[in-house]
Enzyme design. Sequence first.
Site, mmCIF file in Angstrom:
data_model
loop_
_atom_site.group_PDB
_atom_site.id
_atom_site.type_symbol
_atom_site.label_atom_id
_atom_site.label_comp_id
_atom_site.label_asym_id
_atom_site.label_seq_id
_atom_site.Cartn_x
_atom_site.Cartn_y
_atom_site.Cartn_z
ATOM 1 N N SER A 173 0.823 -1.202 0.000
ATOM 2 C CA SER A 173 0.000 0.000 0.000
ATOM 3 C C SER A 173 0.866 1.265 0.000
ATOM 4 C CB SER A 173 -0.962 -0.038 1.197
ATOM 5 O OG SER A 173 -1.964 0.930 1.059
ATOM 6 N N ASP A 394 -8.319 -5.360 -6.144
ATOM 7 C CA ASP A 394 -8.152 -4.211 -5.251
ATOM 8 C C ASP A 394 -8.461 -2.932 -6.012
ATOM 9 O OD1 ASP A 394 -7.321 -2.449 -3.219
ATOM 10 O OD2 ASP A 394 -5.239 -2.500 -3.910
ATOM 11 N N HIS A 451 -6.340 -6.128 -1.803
ATOM 12 C CA HIS A 451 -5.235 -5.281 -1.346
ATOM 13 C C HIS A 451 -4.245 -6.058 -0.485
ATOM 14 C CE1 HIS A 451 -3.696 -1.217 -0.830
ATOM 15 N NE2 HIS A 451 -3.644 -1.370 0.484
#
Length: 474
Positions: A173, A394, A451
């Site tokens: 991320s 994601d 994610h």
Amino acid sequence: MPGTALSPLLLLLLLSWASRNEAAPDQDEIDCLPGLAKQPSFRQYSGYLRASDSKHFHYWFVESQNDPKNSPVVLWLNGGPGCSSLDGLLTEHGPFLIQPDGVTLEYNPYAWNLIANVLYIESPAGVGFSYSDDKMYVTNDTEVAENNYEALKDFFRLFPEYKDNKLFLTGESYAGIYIPTLAVLVMQDPSMNLQGLAVGNGLASYEQNDNSLVYFAYYHGLLGNRLWTSLQTHCCAQNKCNFYDNKDPECVNNLLEVSRIVGKSGLNIYNLYAPCAGGVPGRHRYEDTLVVQDFGNIFTRLPLKRRFPEALMRSGDKVRLDPPCTNTTAPSNYLNNPYVRKALHIPESLPRWDMCNFLVNLQYRRLYQSMNSQYLKLLSSQKYQILLYNGDVDMACNFMGDEWFVDSLNQKMEVQRRPWLVDYGESGEQVAGFVKECSHITFLTIKGAGHMVPTDKPRAAFTMFSRFLNKEPY
């Protein structure tokens, strides 16, 4: 007096002092971790690393389950900005995973420390159990890179037996910013044996992330034809669309609607096909605490994006930042258990542990819009192997934006895009995603993962990780 022999007692004291300075710190070793039916055979440590004169980063280090002396050291950072790397340990690829009761830990058959010594650092200060003496938690990309580098240096000071091991920097991320900015510092330090870096569903370019997200949303059936036609009319010209910083008022209105659908309508932004824990996200209140679920990473150039959280901070309400559509109750309950905190050597004076820190996120200064120059610097050395991998469902950091980013680096293509396979035993080999390899950098997708790839597809994630570390073909 010259030539006088050392007394046995003095010799013993000197030897014990030397051994402490050449091996892991005894005071940080975790003797008995609550929640496990059986304590692990590998050693693990929890304590603090010096990130600056006033900043202390909490670390949790798990030695490899297989030949730690010769296994690589892998740093793992979660993102946010403002979220704890213990999320990676307890819910993704750590040696044990927290169960829904918030008390029990179960061993993970796909733990990354099966083949590596894994170092989890909570960064920056203010996140998780990390703290600053002055309680000042305003920071930025450059300062965090420097703090992470100092913490890593301190780790090798505490664990000198690992200083010559291969080192890999990994994360997820917003670690798409943390990891390459840190790597540029580490590559200049010959005392560290840097071999490569891997980033999962990373934020590498705000522009490419925003531009690709609109296409992702439309082709996954999230945007109606009327909205799509309006986006094409008002945001695009000469076969090129700007969904990033377009000033056209109609385009801005359309993008606000896209942002609402993707992030605020009840869809799970981290995994389009997974349910949203707790139902439709929005303004949730728990025990007089307002919960915010927007990290401010998509469509950052739109007006009004940051005014709501800033108004919340001025209001004096207690505010908590949670990952959207994610239930953080179990890890929070576990890490706030006083027996767990004691086992991890956490000072009693520190506040409760939260998955993410609202103030750190809100006050964080984003200095980079793209990691292009950092990756080009790393690639120019031709020393490091780089992997950018993405779960393909994601929406927070979608696969298409990261693939576009890798393409924009203009590296020599070595292996054209192809499926990569994972052996699922009785089910046989299955397509796990797609991969394309350029000179020293690889882009790879994990089919059906969101994610948090190791949470959604643990076997595929472990297979990928093993091939990455061992420089095997994907």
